[in-house]
Scaffold this active site. Structure first.
Site, short mmCIF file in Angstrom:
data_model
loop_
_atom_site.label_atom_id
_atom_site.label_comp_id
_atom_site.label_asym_id
_atom_site.label_seq_id
_atom_site.Cartn_x
_atom_site.Cartn_y
_atom_site.Cartn_z
N LYS A 1 -112.05 69.39 -13.45
CA LYS A 1 -110.74 70.04 -13.55
C LYS A 1 -109.60 69.09 -13.20
O LYS A 1 -108.57 69.08 -13.86
CB LYS A 1 -110.66 71.18 -12.54
CG LYS A 1 -110.96 72.51 -13.05
CD LYS A 1 -110.73 73.58 -11.98
CE LYS A 1 -111.39 73.28 -10.66
NZ LYS A 1 -110.63 73.50 -9.48
N ARG B 1 -107.67 81.46 -6.44
CA ARG B 1 -109.11 81.34 -6.22
C ARG B 1 -109.76 82.68 -5.93
O ARG B 1 -110.99 82.74 -5.75
CB ARG B 1 -109.37 80.42 -5.02
CG ARG B 1 -109.36 78.98 -5.40
CD ARG B 1 -109.90 78.16 -4.29
NE ARG B 1 -109.95 76.77 -4.70
CZ ARG B 1 -110.25 75.77 -3.90
NH1 ARG B 1 -110.53 76.01 -2.64
NH2 ARG B 1 -110.29 74.56 -4.34
N ARG C 1 -119.94 61.12 -4.20
CA ARG C 1 -118.60 60.52 -4.04
C ARG C 1 -118.45 59.79 -2.72
O ARG C 1 -118.90 60.26 -1.68
CB ARG C 1 -117.53 61.62 -4.12
CG ARG C 1 -117.20 61.97 -5.54
CD ARG C 1 -115.80 62.47 -5.71
NE ARG C 1 -115.44 63.58 -4.86
CZ ARG C 1 -114.58 64.53 -5.24
NH1 ARG C 1 -114.04 64.50 -6.42
NH2 ARG C 1 -114.27 65.49 -4.42
N ARG D 1 -116.31 62.20 2.34
CA ARG D 1 -115.29 63.14 2.82
C ARG D 1 -115.96 64.42 3.30
O ARG D 1 -116.97 64.82 2.74
CB ARG D 1 -114.34 63.48 1.65
CG ARG D 1 -112.89 63.24 1.93
CD ARG D 1 -112.06 63.48 0.70
NE ARG D 1 -112.46 64.71 0.00
CZ ARG D 1 -111.96 65.09 -1.16
NH1 ARG D 1 -111.09 64.34 -1.78
NH2 ARG D 1 -112.34 66.20 -1.73
N ARG E 1 -119.18 75.68 -0.72
CA ARG E 1 -118.06 75.82 -1.65
C ARG E 1 -118.50 76.49 -2.94
O ARG E 1 -117.77 77.29 -3.51
CB ARG E 1 -117.46 74.44 -1.97
CG ARG E 1 -116.67 73.84 -0.82
CD ARG E 1 -116.34 72.39 -1.07
NE ARG E 1 -115.28 72.23 -2.07
CZ ARG E 1 -115.00 71.06 -2.66
NH1 ARG E 1 -115.69 69.99 -2.36
NH2 ARG E 1 -114.03 70.98 -3.53
#
Ligand SMILES: [Zn+2]
Length: 226
Positions: free
Chosen positions: A16, A91, A130, A163, A174
């Site tokens: 996104k 959301r 990541r 992170r 999430r």
């Protein structure tokens, strides 16, 4: 030219953000990524930032009144007069209702919701790999974009870290939150006739092309109904 008020919808890691940045350039509209806005506030140590960090570190959603206030201010600003691109908001159904109420108050509405989809396994693979540079936020990926030296940023030699919200247990949380609270928005916007589905697992160029086609088709349909 009618205004273009866009919402990007999709799980974390669906690409996104990449598409949002492209759309920002293509359409010359402000791009409001809630995650970036909140992380900026966390970095700057503002009151919003301190409140938000507690929730984000746990993989929870930041409360509605906090987010709605921040986003409402931006879409009511002169730079968003011709439209905007929202990423990470709304959301939840209550947030979507708050957005509709705010836009209605301004005599506007959501033009299109682009649902960019990706399967859970793909999300975990993309986000879990990541590595972010502690100093400047440069992003690498152990599989797709590895740094030349493991754990070190190619650009400034800073340490690369995972992170907090890229940690596997937080990603899973999430995703759970996404399925429970955000996925109902697909029906919400579908019923309002503004939903456009985009397959997010293709290469970024292909996804961007699919979005361009969806927006072009939508404009043709709008011209016909005027
Ligand atoms: Zn760096």
């Amino acid at each position: 030219m009618p205004e273009l008020n866009l919402v990007l919808l999709g799980p974390p890691g669906s690409g996104k953000g990449t598409q949002g940045e492209r759309l920002q350039e293509d359409l010359r509209l402000p791009y409001y990524a809630t995650g970036d806005i909140l992380r900026g506030a966390v970095r700057d140590g503002t009151e919003l930032g301190r409140t938000a960090k507690e929730y984000m570190d746990r993989g929870d959603l930041v409360p509605d009144d906090v987010i709605v206030g921040v986003i409402g201010e931006r879409i009511d600003s002169p730079e968003a007069r011709d439209g905007f691109i929202l990423d990470g908001f709304p959301r939840t159904i209550p947030q979507a209702e708050a957005l509709d109420a705010k836009l209605e108050e301004l005599g506007r509405g959501v033009t299109a919701v682009l649902q960019i989809d990706a399967a859970d396994d793909e999300v975990v693979r993309r986000l879990g790999g990541r590595r972010t540079c502690e100093e400047s936020g440069h992003v690498f990926h152990v599989e797709f974009n590895p740094p030349q030296r493991e754990g070190v940023c190619d650009l400034d030699d800073s340490e690369l870290i995972v992170r907090d919200d890229d940690k596997p247990e937080v990603i899973r949380k999430r995703l759970e939150t996404y399925h429970a609270k955000t996925e109902p928005l697909v029906d919400y916007y579908d019923q309002r006739g503004v939903l456009r589905r985009i397959e997010g697992t293709a290469a970024p160029d292909e996804v961007a092309e699919e979005i361009r086609r969806a927006l072009a088709t939508m404009r043709l349909e709008q011209d016909e109904t005027v």
